[in-house]
Design a protein around this motif. Structure first.
Motif, PDB file in Angstrom:
ATOM      1  N   THR A  12      33.865 -82.315 -33.378  1.00  0.00           N
ATOM      2  CA  THR A  12      33.681 -80.905 -32.452  1.00  0.00           C
ATOM      3  C   THR A  12      32.132 -80.654 -32.558  1.00  0.00           C
ATOM      4  O   THR A  12      31.557 -80.525 -33.108  1.00  0.00           O
ATOM      5  CB  THR A  12      34.293 -79.815 -33.525  1.00  0.00           C
ATOM      6  N   PHE A  13      32.031 -80.350 -31.189  1.00  0.00           N
ATOM      7  CA  PHE A  13      30.740 -79.760 -30.624  1.00  0.00           C
ATOM      8  C   PHE A  13      30.881 -78.408 -29.844  1.00  0.00           C
ATOM      9  O   PHE A  13      31.876 -77.918 -29.161  1.00  0.00           O
ATOM     10  CB  PHE A  13      29.933 -80.713 -29.591  1.00  0.00           C
ATOM     11  N   ILE A  14      29.714 -77.691 -29.752  1.00  0.00           N
ATOM     12  CA  ILE A  14      29.634 -76.405 -29.132  1.00  0.00           C
ATOM     13  C   ILE A  14      28.575 -76.778 -28.155  1.00  0.00           C
ATOM     14  O   ILE A  14      27.211 -76.988 -28.513  1.00  0.00           O
ATOM     15  CB  ILE A  14      29.175 -75.193 -29.926  1.00  0.00           C
ATOM     16  N   GLY A  15      28.775 -76.437 -26.850  1.00  0.00           N
ATOM     17  CA  GLY A  15      27.871 -76.538 -25.845  1.00  0.00           C
ATOM     18  C   GLY A  15      27.311 -75.319 -25.388  1.00  0.00           C
ATOM     19  O   GLY A  15      28.262 -74.521 -25.204  1.00  0.00           O
ATOM     20  N   GLU A  16      25.779 -75.089 -25.350  1.00  0.00           N
ATOM     21  CA  GLU A  16      25.546 -73.754 -24.900  1.00  0.00           C
ATOM     22  C   GLU A  16      24.824 -74.062 -23.440  1.00  0.00           C
ATOM     23  O   GLU A  16      23.774 -74.907 -23.685  1.00  0.00           O
ATOM     24  CB  GLU A  16      24.583 -73.044 -26.016  1.00  0.00           C
ATOM     25  N   SER A  17      25.123 -73.274 -22.626  1.00  0.00           N
ATOM     26  CA  SER A  17      24.187 -73.169 -21.364  1.00  0.00           C
ATOM     27  C   SER A  17      22.889 -72.610 -21.544  1.00  0.00           C
ATOM     28  O   SER A  17      22.721 -71.654 -22.178  1.00  0.00           O
ATOM     29  CB  SER A  17      25.052 -73.006 -20.051  1.00  0.00           C
ATOM     30  N   GLY A  18      21.976 -73.082 -20.595  1.00  0.00           N
ATOM     31  CA  GLY A  18      20.794 -72.334 -20.310  1.00  0.00           C
ATOM     32  C   GLY A  18      20.965 -70.539 -19.987  1.00  0.00           C
ATOM     33  O   GLY A  18      20.304 -69.837 -20.409  1.00  0.00           O
ATOM     34  N   SER A  19      22.224 -70.300 -19.410  1.00  0.00           N
ATOM     35  CA  SER A  19      22.507 -69.172 -18.796  1.00  0.00           C
ATOM     36  C   SER A  19      23.176 -68.410 -19.925  1.00  0.00           C
ATOM     37  O   SER A  19      23.626 -67.256 -19.658  1.00  0.00           O
ATOM     38  CB  SER A  19      23.548 -68.950 -17.668  1.00  0.00           C
ATOM     39  N   GLY A  20      23.291 -68.922 -21.224  1.00  0.00           N
ATOM     40  CA  GLY A  20      23.826 -68.312 -22.404  1.00  0.00           C
ATOM     41  C   GLY A  20      25.594 -68.261 -22.521  1.00  0.00           C
ATOM     42  O   GLY A  20      26.009 -67.616 -23.448  1.00  0.00           O
ATOM     43  N   HIS A  21      25.918 -69.132 -21.858  1.00  0.00           N
ATOM     44  CA  HIS A  21      27.526 -69.342 -22.061  1.00  0.00           C
ATOM     45  C   HIS A  21      27.666 -70.703 -22.950  1.00  0.00           C
ATOM     46  O   HIS A  21      27.073 -71.532 -22.982  1.00  0.00           O
ATOM     47  CB  HIS A  21      28.086 -69.392 -20.791  1.00  0.00           C
ATOM     48  N   ALA A  22      28.995 -70.401 -23.889  1.00  0.00           N
ATOM     49  CA  ALA A  22      29.339 -71.435 -24.767  1.00  0.00           C
ATOM     50  C   ALA A  22      30.626 -72.185 -24.488  1.00  0.00           C
ATOM     51  O   ALA A  22      31.694 -71.326 -23.740  1.00  0.00           O
ATOM     52  CB  ALA A  22      29.160 -70.912 -26.151  1.00  0.00           C
ATOM     53  N   VAL A  23      30.720 -73.359 -24.839  1.00  0.00           N
ATOM     54  CA  VAL A  23      32.159 -74.121 -24.580  1.00  0.00           C
ATOM     55  C   VAL A  23      32.233 -74.743 -25.919  1.00  0.00           C
ATOM     56  O   VAL A  23      31.411 -75.472 -26.229  1.00  0.00           O
ATOM     57  CB  VAL A  23      32.233 -74.582 -23.204  1.00  0.00           C
ATOM     58  N   VAL A  24      33.497 -74.985 -26.230  1.00  0.00           N
ATOM     59  CA  VAL A  24      33.986 -75.969 -27.212  1.00  0.00           C
ATOM     60  C   VAL A  24      34.511 -77.025 -26.854  1.00  0.00           C
ATOM     61  O   VAL A  24      35.098 -77.260 -25.817  1.00  0.00           O
ATOM     62  CB  VAL A  24      35.091 -75.312 -28.254  1.00  0.00           C
ATOM     63  N   MET A  25      33.656 -78.274 -27.334  1.00  0.00           N
ATOM     64  CA  MET A  25      34.237 -79.644 -27.099  1.00  0.00           C
ATOM     65  C   MET A  25      34.811 -80.336 -28.272  1.00  0.00           C
ATOM     66  O   MET A  25      34.125 -80.318 -29.263  1.00  0.00           O
ATOM     67  CB  MET A  25      32.976 -80.393 -26.405  1.00  0.00           C
ATOM     68  N   ASP A  26      35.775 -81.207 -28.057  1.00  0.00           N
ATOM     69  CA  ASP A  26      36.265 -81.900 -29.200  1.00  0.00           C
ATOM     70  C   ASP A  26      36.924 -83.291 -28.922  1.00  0.00           C
ATOM     71  O   ASP A  26      37.348 -83.168 -27.365  1.00  0.00           O
ATOM     72  CB  ASP A  26      37.321 -80.858 -29.971  1.00  0.00           C
ATOM     73  N   GLY A  27      37.130 -84.020 -29.693  1.00  0.00           N
ATOM     74  CA  GLY A  27      37.806 -85.254 -29.520  1.00  0.00           C
ATOM     75  C   GLY A  27      39.266 -85.101 -29.842  1.00  0.00           C
ATOM     76  O   GLY A  27      39.612 -84.275 -30.765  1.00  0.00           O
ATOM     77  N   PRO A  28      40.047 -86.255 -29.609  1.00  0.00           N
ATOM     78  CA  PRO A  28      41.634 -86.211 -29.948  1.00  0.00           C
ATOM     79  C   PRO A  28      41.604 -86.742 -31.523  1.00  0.00           C
ATOM     80  O   PRO A  28      40.618 -87.206 -32.094  1.00  0.00           O
ATOM     81  CB  PRO A  28      42.078 -87.310 -29.199  1.00  0.00           C
ATOM     82  N   PRO A  29      42.534 -86.199 -32.224  1.00  0.00           N
ATOM     83  CA  PRO A  29      42.665 -86.774 -33.523  1.00  0.00           C
ATOM     84  C   PRO A  29      42.487 -88.312 -33.767  1.00  0.00           C
ATOM     85  O   PRO A  29      41.974 -88.574 -34.893  1.00  0.00           O
ATOM     86  CB  PRO A  29      44.387 -86.547 -33.815  1.00  0.00           C
ATOM     87  N   ASP A  30      42.884 -89.004 -32.924  1.00  0.00           N
ATOM     88  CA  ASP A  30      42.736 -90.517 -33.202  1.00  0.00           C
ATOM     89  C   ASP A  30      41.325 -90.775 -33.448  1.00  0.00           C
ATOM     90  O   ASP A  30      40.918 -92.023 -33.484  1.00  0.00           O
ATOM     91  CB  ASP A  30      43.754 -91.552 -32.304  1.00  0.00           C
ATOM     92  N   SER A  31      40.443 -89.969 -32.623  1.00  0.00           N
ATOM     93  CA  SER A  31      38.938 -90.283 -32.808  1.00  0.00           C
ATOM     94  C   SER A  31      38.053 -89.188 -33.693  1.00  0.00           C
ATOM     95  O   SER A  31      37.202 -89.075 -33.695  1.00  0.00           O
ATOM     96  CB  SER A  31      38.344 -90.081 -31.449  1.00  0.00           C
ATOM     97  N   GLY A  32      39.120 -88.792 -34.823  1.00  0.00           N
ATOM     98  CA  GLY A  32      38.484 -87.905 -35.721  1.00  0.00           C
ATOM     99  C   GLY A  32      38.583 -86.239 -35.339  1.00  0.00           C
ATOM    100  O   GLY A  32      37.933 -85.529 -36.008  1.00  0.00           O
ATOM    101  N   GLY A  33      38.819 -86.176 -34.007  1.00  0.00           N
ATOM    102  CA  GLY A  33      38.695 -84.639 -33.846  1.00  0.00           C
ATOM    103  C   GLY A  33      40.049 -83.815 -33.952  1.00  0.00           C
ATOM    104  O   GLY A  33      40.941 -84.387 -34.667  1.00  0.00           O
ATOM    105  N   ARG A  34      40.005 -82.519 -33.632  1.00  0.00           N
ATOM    106  CA  ARG A  34      41.314 -81.668 -33.945  1.00  0.00           C
ATOM    107  C   ARG A  34      41.774 -81.082 -32.559  1.00  0.00           C
ATOM    108  O   ARG A  34      42.506 -80.168 -32.830  1.00  0.00           O
ATOM    109  CB  ARG A  34      40.678 -80.533 -35.069  1.00  0.00           C
ATOM    110  N   ASP A  35      41.472 -81.596 -31.718  1.00  0.00           N
ATOM    111  CA  ASP A  35      41.862 -81.102 -30.381  1.00  0.00           C
ATOM    112  C   ASP A  35      41.620 -79.747 -30.127  1.00  0.00           C
ATOM    113  O   ASP A  35      42.474 -79.062 -29.747  1.00  0.00           O
ATOM    114  CB  ASP A  35      43.422 -81.389 -30.418  1.00  0.00           C
TER     115      ASP A  35
END
Length: 146
Positions: A12-35
């Motif tokens: 799981t990662f949080i991406g933050e744009s230069g304009s101040g917005h954020a988005v969550v990125m994650d992988g599928p469970p078979d790659s260790g993510g929690r979707d």
């Protein structure tokens, strides 16, 4: 342009744009993510869709076309082996309005694809990108999405 990506846990990662917005990125469970969020490659495809949709709406508005809705559906194929780059992307525009000129819609799609959409043009260096469109003529009392 700047961006920052912070690892939270697992995949799981949080991406933050230069304009101040954020988005969550994650992988599928078979790659260790929690979707918990979109995959990074999905984010790339969404970015391209947003970029080209912005262009088409902007171009049609400047041409004084009566656009009321624009939906972009994208279908992408990826290479089977790493790096699993996009190999083909098809972009389908669904443009709705009352009295839209087909030549103006075709022109807007073409200008976005060939001149203005930085994301499409950049991804086009690695993938074949195709486009098509349909125009939905809205009736007097219809609103987009009816």
């Amino acid at each position: 342009m700047k961006a920052r990506v912070k690892w939270v846990e697992a995949a799981t990662f949080i991406g933050e744009s230069g304009s101040g917005h954020a988005v969550v990125m994650d992988g599928p469970p078979d790659s260790g993510g929690r979707d918990l969020g979109v995959r990074p490659m999905e984010m790339l495809l969404l970015g391209m869709g947003g970029c080209t949709a912005f262009d088409v709406v902007h171009i049609l508005r400047r041409a004084r076309q009566p656009i009321e809705d624009c939906v972009v559906e994208l279908q992408a194929d990826r290479a089977a082996e790493p790096p699993k780059v996009f190999t083909h992307i098809h972009v389908h525009f669904i443009v709705s309005g009352r009295g839209l000129a087909e030549r103006q819609v075709a022109r807007a799609v073409s200008l976005s694809a060939d001149k203005y959409c930085s994301a499409s043009i950049m991804l086009g260096k690695a993938a074949t990108i195709t486009h098509d469109y349909e125009i939905i003529e809205l009736g007097e009392s219809e609103s987009p999405g009816d």
